[in-house]
Design a protein around this motif. Structure first.
Motif, mmCIF file in Angstrom:
data_model
loop_
_atom_site.group_PDB
_atom_site.id
_atom_site.type_symbol
_atom_site.label_atom_id
_atom_site.label_comp_id
_atom_site.label_asym_id
_atom_site.label_seq_id
_atom_site.Cartn_x
_atom_site.Cartn_y
_atom_site.Cartn_z
ATOM 1 N N ILE A 218 -10.441 -2.635 3.895
ATOM 2 C CA ILE A 218 -10.440 -2.595 5.363
ATOM 3 C C ILE A 218 -9.468 -3.620 5.926
ATOM 4 N N LYS A 219 -9.469 -4.826 5.368
ATOM 5 C CA LYS A 219 -8.572 -5.878 5.867
ATOM 6 C C LYS A 219 -7.112 -5.481 5.674
ATOM 7 N N ILE A 220 -6.778 -4.979 4.498
ATOM 8 C CA ILE A 220 -5.395 -4.591 4.227
ATOM 9 C C ILE A 220 -4.979 -3.429 5.121
ATOM 10 N N SER B 95 -2.430 3.339 3.477
ATOM 11 C CA SER B 95 -2.804 2.030 2.950
ATOM 12 C C SER B 95 -4.148 2.083 2.233
ATOM 13 N N TRP B 96 -5.084 2.838 2.779
ATOM 14 C CA TRP B 96 -6.419 2.930 2.172
ATOM 15 C C TRP B 96 -6.359 3.608 0.804
ATOM 16 N N ILE C 93 -10.565 -0.758 -2.860
ATOM 17 C CA ILE C 93 -11.525 0.264 -3.259
ATOM 18 C C ILE C 93 -10.918 1.235 -4.267
ATOM 19 N N THR C 94 -9.643 1.573 -4.115
ATOM 20 C CA THR C 94 -9.017 2.492 -5.066
ATOM 21 C C THR C 94 -8.893 1.852 -6.445
ATOM 22 N N SER D 104 -15.748 5.683 -0.590
ATOM 23 C CA SER D 104 -14.344 5.400 -0.269
ATOM 24 C C SER D 104 -13.782 6.318 0.809
ATOM 25 N N ILE D 105 -14.336 7.534 0.954
ATOM 26 C CA ILE D 105 -13.780 8.455 1.940
ATOM 27 C C ILE D 105 -14.473 8.354 3.293
#
Length: 306
Positions: free
Chosen positions: A105-107, A236-237, A255-256, A280-281
């Motif tokens: 989330i931060k990234i 990015s996520w 998360i990935t 993650s989704i």
């Protein structure tokens, strides 16, 4: 024919054709039946295609609620009775997925904010300002889209290693504050849809280009900004290659990368892997439903077609 029997001037003599009205009505009815049949078939095909595309998602959710012995059963078992909701808290016991979510989330948020700021300003310059070499610079920026990420991977790794950015989130966030080629192109196409007369009127009123940018273009470009924000956040996520190369400490993983680590460490615990995939989704689905109206408008106005 006498003068009294003649039709008035300007009026045409009409003769009814027997059966013409019935034939026209029958033809109209046949057209309506054909149209309704075609629409029913079209919606049936679209429903079938949509259901087919939803099957992997439904299978992922179903697998995340199964016991270990039910995942690979033949014939497959769609619904586990009772559902194993404990797979989700068990996932956080195996690996720190709460930390992975916070990192992702931060990234994604920093990357999205950086892209929105830099791309919107650069696109405004290319769309409405005049300066030497504008078209050449824009062409060079577009040309960078054709350069694969893997070509620049080793130089970037050496650069970030020399400045001490490895195992930090800086390589995944700071570059977005310098703009992306796709984001600049997307926002420029959107800005070109705003009438030039508004810019000229603002210039007559004494507005500078900076005032025109944040008083006129930014308020009118919400659909374009929403589209760019969703694209950037999503990219990015879901980014795996960048975190895999630049992040080596568990406390900095996304998360990935956490799902990849879980796949290697869980020993084939597919119910846990699918539970992690469902988690993650969720942010992506929520974000799309919140901004879908602006997203669709932005796609339509920028001219991007699927």
């Amino acid at each position: 024919m006498s003068a009294q029997d003649a039709p008035p001037i300007g009026e045409a003599r009409t003769t009814a054709i027997p059966g013409a009205s019935a034939a026209a009505s029958e033809g109209l009815t046949s057209y309506r039946v054909l149209y309704i049949t075609w629409r029913v078939l079209l919606y049936a095909v679209l429903t079938l295609v949509g259901a087919t595309m939803l099957l992997p998602l439904l299978w992922m959710i179903s697998t995340s609620l199964k016991e270990p012995g039910e995942v690979l059963l033949l014939p497959p078992k769609w619904i586990s009775i009772p559902p194993q909701w404990g797979n989700y808290p068990r996932l956080f016991d195996v690996l720190p997925f709460d930390l992975f979510l916070i990192n992702s989330i931060k990234i994604a948020v920093f990357a999205t904010v950086g892209a929105l700021l830099s791309c919107s300003m650069a696109a405004f310059a290319f769309a409405r300002m005049r300066f030497p070499g504008k078209n050449v610079i824009f062409a060079i920026i577009l040309a960078t889209i054709m350069i694969p990420f893997h070509v620049t991977l080793i130089p970037l790794f050496k650069l970030y290693r020399d400045i001490g950015w490895l195992s930090t989130h800086l390589p995944l966030t700071v570059p977005f504050f310098f703009g992306t080629a796709f984001g600049i192109f997307l926002m420029r196409q959107f800005y070109l849809t705003i009438p030039q007369e508004m810019v000229e009127a603002a210039r007559i009123d004494g507005c500078s280009f900076i005032q025109i940018y944040y008083r006129i273009f930014l308020p009118l470009s919400k659909p374009g900004l929403a589209t760019l924000g969703i694209f950037t956040f999503l990219g990015s996520w879901n980014n795996l290659m960048g975190p895999l190369i630049f992040l080596t400490k568990v406390e900095t993983m996304t998360i990935t990368l956490g799902l990849t680590l879980l796949t290697n460490q869980s020993g084939g615990r597919w119910e846990l892997i699918q539970a992690g995939a469902v988690i993650s989704i969720l942010p992506i689905v929520v974000m799309f439903f919140i901004g879908q109206e602006h997203f669709i408008q932005g796609i339509a106005r920028t001219g991007i077609k699927g």
